[in-house]
Design a protein around this motif. Structure first.
Motif, PDB file in Angstrom:
ATOM      1  N   LEU A 473      56.421  90.208  57.755  1.00 16.62           N
ATOM      2  CA  LEU A 473      56.205  89.802  56.363  1.00 16.62           C
ATOM      3  C   LEU A 473      55.030  90.565  55.770  1.00 16.62           C
ATOM      4  O   LEU A 473      54.091  90.947  56.480  1.00 16.62           O
ATOM      5  N   VAL A 474      55.078  90.770  54.464  1.00 20.55           N
ATOM      6  CA  VAL A 474      53.941  91.370  53.768  1.00 20.55           C
ATOM      7  C   VAL A 474      52.783  90.382  53.818  1.00 20.55           C
ATOM      8  O   VAL A 474      52.924  89.226  53.399  1.00 20.55           O
ATOM      9  N   GLU A 475      51.651  90.819  54.339  1.00 20.14           N
ATOM     10  CA  GLU A 475      50.555  89.897  54.636  1.00 20.14           C
ATOM     11  C   GLU A 475      50.075  89.142  53.403  1.00 20.14           C
ATOM     12  O   GLU A 475      49.887  87.919  53.443  1.00 20.14           O
ATOM     13  N   HIS A 491      47.931  69.168  54.048  1.00 18.61           N
ATOM     14  CA  HIS A 491      47.104  69.360  55.245  1.00 18.61           C
ATOM     15  C   HIS A 491      47.284  70.796  55.741  1.00 18.61           C
ATOM     16  O   HIS A 491      48.026  71.582  55.150  1.00 18.61           O
ATOM     17  N   GLU A 492      46.622  71.109  56.843  1.00 17.91           N
ATOM     18  CA  GLU A 492      46.648  72.468  57.354  1.00 17.91           C
ATOM     19  C   GLU A 492      48.077  72.914  57.698  1.00 17.91           C
ATOM     20  O   GLU A 492      48.881  72.148  58.213  1.00 17.91           O
ATOM     21  N   VAL A 493      48.361  74.179  57.403  1.00 24.51           N
ATOM     22  CA  VAL A 493      49.658  74.779  57.712  1.00 24.51           C
ATOM     23  C   VAL A 493      49.399  76.071  58.487  1.00 24.51           C
ATOM     24  O   VAL A 493      48.555  76.876  58.103  1.00 24.51           O
ATOM     25  N   SER A 494      50.118  76.252  59.577  1.00 21.74           N
ATOM     26  CA  SER A 494      49.978  77.480  60.355  1.00 21.74           C
ATOM     27  C   SER A 494      51.339  78.145  60.519  1.00 21.74           C
ATOM     28  O   SER A 494      52.376  77.477  60.485  1.00 21.74           O
ATOM     29  N   MET A 495      51.308  79.469  60.691  1.00 12.64           N
ATOM     30  CA  MET A 495      52.540  80.219  60.931  1.00 12.64           C
ATOM     31  C   MET A 495      52.319  81.154  62.100  1.00 12.64           C
ATOM     32  O   MET A 495      51.295  81.829  62.191  1.00 12.64           O
ATOM     33  N   VAL A 496      53.301  81.200  62.991  1.00 15.28           N
ATOM     34  CA  VAL A 496      53.249  82.109  64.132  1.00 15.28           C
ATOM     35  C   VAL A 496      54.455  83.024  64.054  1.00 15.28           C
ATOM     36  O   VAL A 496      55.572  82.598  63.764  1.00 15.28           O
ATOM     37  N   GLY A 497      54.222  84.324  64.263  1.00 12.96           N
ATOM     38  CA  GLY A 497      55.296  85.306  64.288  1.00 12.96           C
ATOM     39  C   GLY A 497      55.678  85.634  65.713  1.00 12.96           C
ATOM     40  O   GLY A 497      54.834  86.056  66.507  1.00 12.96           O
ATOM     41  N   ILE A 498      56.948  85.419  66.064  1.00 10.31           N
ATOM     42  CA  ILE A 498      57.442  85.622  67.425  1.00 10.31           C
ATOM     43  C   ILE A 498      58.512  86.717  67.414  1.00 10.31           C
ATOM     44  O   ILE A 498      59.434  86.670  66.592  1.00 10.31           O
ATOM     45  N   ASP A 499      58.374  87.684  68.303  1.00 11.56           N
ATOM     46  CA  ASP A 499      59.386  88.731  68.425  1.00 11.56           C
ATOM     47  C   ASP A 499      60.696  88.111  68.924  1.00 11.56           C
ATOM     48  O   ASP A 499      60.721  87.446  69.968  1.00 11.56           O
ATOM     49  N   THR A 501      63.218  89.384  70.270  1.00  8.44           N
ATOM     50  CA  THR A 501      63.791  89.956  71.491  1.00  8.44           C
ATOM     51  C   THR A 501      62.962  89.620  72.725  1.00  8.44           C
ATOM     52  O   THR A 501      63.496  89.225  73.768  1.00  8.44           O
ATOM     53  N   THR A 502      61.630  89.735  72.597  1.00  4.87           N
ATOM     54  CA  THR A 502      60.753  89.572  73.763  1.00  4.87           C
ATOM     55  C   THR A 502      60.043  88.230  73.807  1.00  4.87           C
ATOM     56  O   THR A 502      59.395  87.906  74.808  1.00  4.87           O
ATOM     57  N   ASP A 503      60.109  87.434  72.722  1.00  3.70           N
ATOM     58  CA  ASP A 503      59.377  86.164  72.594  1.00  3.70           C
ATOM     59  C   ASP A 503      57.870  86.362  72.609  1.00  3.70           C
ATOM     60  O   ASP A 503      57.113  85.407  72.803  1.00  3.70           O
ATOM     61  N   LYS A 504      57.416  87.568  72.372  1.00  2.39           N
ATOM     62  CA  LYS A 504      55.990  87.856  72.326  1.00  2.39           C
ATOM     63  C   LYS A 504      55.411  87.418  70.980  1.00  2.39           C
ATOM     64  O   LYS A 504      56.031  87.596  69.939  1.00  2.39           O
ATOM     65  N   THR A 505      54.215  86.822  71.013  1.00  4.83           N
ATOM     66  CA  THR A 505      53.546  86.411  69.780  1.00  4.83           C
ATOM     67  C   THR A 505      52.960  87.638  69.097  1.00  4.83           C
ATOM     68  O   THR A 505      52.122  88.349  69.670  1.00  4.83           O
ATOM     69  N   LEU A 506      53.387  87.889  67.868  1.00 11.89           N
ATOM     70  CA  LEU A 506      52.939  89.066  67.128  1.00 11.89           C
ATOM     71  C   LEU A 506      51.749  88.765  66.227  1.00 11.89           C
ATOM     72  O   LEU A 506      50.906  89.623  66.007  1.00 11.89           O
ATOM     73  N   TYR A 507      51.698  87.558  65.690  1.00 13.15           N
ATOM     74  CA  TYR A 507      50.574  87.172  64.845  1.00 13.15           C
ATOM     75  C   TYR A 507      50.546  85.655  64.736  1.00 13.15           C
ATOM     76  O   TYR A 507      51.537  84.978  65.006  1.00 13.15           O
ATOM     77  N   GLU A 508      49.414  85.139  64.331  1.00 15.79           N
ATOM     78  CA  GLU A 508      49.266  83.706  64.054  1.00 15.79           C
ATOM     79  C   GLU A 508      48.209  83.541  62.989  1.00 15.79           C
ATOM     80  O   GLU A 508      47.121  84.132  63.076  1.00 15.79           O
ATOM     81  N   VAL A 509      48.514  82.773  61.971  1.00 18.67           N
ATOM     82  CA  VAL A 509      47.601  82.586  60.857  1.00 18.67           C
ATOM     83  C   VAL A 509      47.712  81.143  60.380  1.00 18.67           C
ATOM     84  O   VAL A 509      48.763  80.517  60.489  1.00 18.67           O
ATOM     85  N   SER A 510      46.622  80.593  59.878  1.00 16.61           N
ATOM     86  CA  SER A 510      46.639  79.229  59.355  1.00 16.61           C
ATOM     87  C   SER A 510      45.887  79.189  58.036  1.00 16.61           C
ATOM     88  O   SER A 510      45.047  80.051  57.747  1.00 16.61           O
ATOM     89  N   THR A 511      46.200  78.190  57.235  1.00 19.13           N
ATOM     90  CA  THR A 511      45.528  78.052  55.941  1.00 19.13           C
ATOM     91  C   THR A 511      44.050  77.720  56.117  1.00 19.13           C
ATOM     92  O   THR A 511      43.234  78.028  55.243  1.00 19.13           O
ATOM     93  N   LYS A 512      43.696  77.121  57.230  1.00 14.03           N
ATOM     94  CA  LYS A 512      42.283  76.841  57.503  1.00 14.03           C
ATOM     95  C   LYS A 512      41.514  78.142  57.621  1.00 14.03           C
ATOM     96  O   LYS A 512      40.427  78.302  57.041  1.00 14.03           O
TER      97      LYS A 512
END
Length: 518
Positions: A473-475, A491-499, A501-512
């Motif tokens: 996604l465009v940051e 309340h707080e919202v977080s998003m995690v980006g998961i590949d 194919t590999t289930d690897k975590t690519l990024y994680e960001v939260s509104t906090k």
């Protein structure tokens, strides 16, 4: 084509139109549409509007009834300026998926163009809306106009009661989430204005019973083991949540800890509108191709029957050519494949395969090549396919060659393009598959789902983005959208980006974190 008749009276003789001419043209078009093309359509309601009214319809996403929002005014000013400066033309028509089917004609159109537009919209689009399985499954043409009238009046009442600023804040957030506000697999419920109004009354009565500043200031009950009503409500909501949930507006409407009844209803209105347009996102090539093929066929039949003049036919062909014009890749006007061109060419090609197949056609399309019933083949395709499946099943090697289609692959790390498919046996399959993927909303739309929300604990909402083919996604847009979700969630919202194919975590960001950085 039959030999052109010299005895049939012309439907009209002037470029200026009047309602008698429109009526005669409509009747002649309907006769061909019903008797020869076997079209099945909703009753038609044709209205003639000015260019200013057409711009107004543009700005309100093409609906005849729409609530107020600042973004519609912004779009109106932008498009109006472009139109006045000659940098943008207006559509010849606007058609609404409703029952009756509403078609808006521009009053500036000539009579020849009005005839083409009636064939295109009132019969081509109308037939597609009524018969395609996606529209049958996801929309209710008979109820949408009444629902939009209800939505407009409801939001107006909310503005009077709670203020335009408060309503605008909810609409801003809801509009930002519209692409993620549809059910892709779940069958949509039937619209009913009566049920909507009854449900709103129930929500408001519940809110009035459970919310009171006076009772909230009283000491808590000393009786142990007796939960408060608010806690019971949270517990019931927590139990009712089903994960994952792809429709983010539905999730927020049902489970947000902070939204009031009227705010939930606004979210529902926006997601109902998003769901109404969902089939159109999946059938752009087919819908426009169907309407263009229908108007082309009907106008040629009117000419063959001697009902329109050669001058009229020349004007029709010029406007038709403008519609299906495909700029080359090095043309400044190029913006990808023209859906009118691709859809129309495929439907003409199906007509050819049914009537004059080659040996190659018989190898690729044994089910319908040479069957002679091109009309029945097209009617079945229009009813049972969306863009992705239509291209995957019906795009022929002959048309791939005619349109000079081939496949390119680009890797960001490489200084070159790689040609991955040319005009050979394997190349045709690959071109068809790659092109079909470009029209598959499951591939082109990001896979974002709500996966967890602990309403009994910190109430943090967790969202998962499954990344396919390395497309992130465009940051800036992602972060702003997360803030909108937080506004609705409270309340707080977080998003995690998961590949994917590999289930690897690519990024994680939260509104906090975003709040701290700001």
């Amino acid at each position: 084509m039959e030999k052109r008749s010299k005895t049939s009276p012309l439907l009209f003789t002037s470029s200026d139109w009047n309602f008698d001419d429109l009526s005669r043209a409509y009747d002649a078009i309907k006769e061909i549409a019903v008797d020869e093309l076997r079209l099945d359509f909703y009753p038609n309601q044709i209205e003639v509007i000015s260019s200013q009214q057409m711009l107004d319809a543009y700005s309100s996403i093409g609906m005849p009834l729409m609530y107020q929002h600042w973004s519609f005014g912004k779009h109106f000013v932008h498009e109006s300026n472009l139109y006045r400066k000659g940098r943008m033309g207006l559509a010849y028509e606007l058609v609404i998926n409703s029952n009756p089917c509403i078609t808006y004609l521009m009053e500036e159109n000539t009579m020849a163009l009005q005839t083409l537009v009636i064939a295109h919209a009132s019969f081509g689009h109308n037939h597609f809306f009524k018969n395609n399985y996606l529209f049958q499954q996801w929309t209710d043409a008979g109820a949408i106009l009444a629902y939009m009238e209800f939505a407009k009046s409801y939001i107006a009442r909310c503005e009077e009661r709670y203020g335009p600023t408060a309503v605008e804040a909810v609409l801003d957030a809801a509009h930002a989430l519209m692409p993620q506000a549809v059910f892709r697999y779940r069958r949509r419920p039937r619209l009913s204005v009566e049920r909507e109004q009854a449900r709103i009354r129930e929500r408001l009565e519940h809110e009035e019973r459970t919310f009171s500043d006076l009772w909230r200031t009283l000491p808590q009950s000393a009786e142990a083991g007796v939960p408060r009503e608010a806690e019971t409500d949270i517990s019931e909501r927590q139990t009712a949540i089903e994960y994952p949930e792809e429709n983010l507006l539905y999730f927020l409407e049902k489970y947000s800890p902070v939204l009031k009844a009227w705010q939930r209803e606004i979210l529902r209105i926006v997601r109902v509108i998003a769901q109404y347009f969902y089939p159109q996102r999946q059938t752009k090539v087919m819908n426009e191709g169907c309407a263009t093929f229908v108007h082309y066929t009907i106008m040629n039949r009117l000419f063959d029957k001697g009902q329109i003049s050669e001058g009229t036919m020349l004007e029709v062909l010029q406007n038709h050519s403008n519609v299906v014009f495909q700029p080359t890749f090095d043309d400044p006007r190029y913006g990808g494949l023209n859906p009118y061109t691709l859809g129309f060419n495929m439907m003409r090609d199906i007509q050819r395969i049914c009537t004059q197949p080659t040996a190659e056609d018989r190898d690729w399309f044994p089910d319908f090549a040479g069957n002679g019933d091109w009309c029945g083949t097209l009617l079945d395709a229009w009813a049972t396919h969306r863009d992705e499946s239509f291209i995957r099943q019906f795009l022929s090697p002959a048309l791939i060659r005619d349109m000079r289609l081939f496949s390119l692959q680009e890797e960001a790390s490489d200084p070159y393009y790689e040609v991955t498919a040319i005009h050979d046996e394997r190349g045709y399959e690959r071109v068809r598959s790659r092109l079909a993927d470009n029209y598959d909303v499951g591939v082109t739309q990001p896979d974002i789902q709500a996966v967890d929300a602990d309403l009994k604990g910190d109430r943090k909402l967790r969202i998962k983005h499954t990344v396919h083919h390395g497309t992130t996604l465009v940051e800036e847009t992602r972060n702003e959208t997360l803030r909108y979700i937080q506004r609705l969630w409270g309340h707080e919202v977080s998003m995690v980006g998961i590949d994917g194919t590999t289930d690897k975590t690519l990024y994680e960001v939260s509104t906090k974190e975003l709040g701290e950085k700001a």
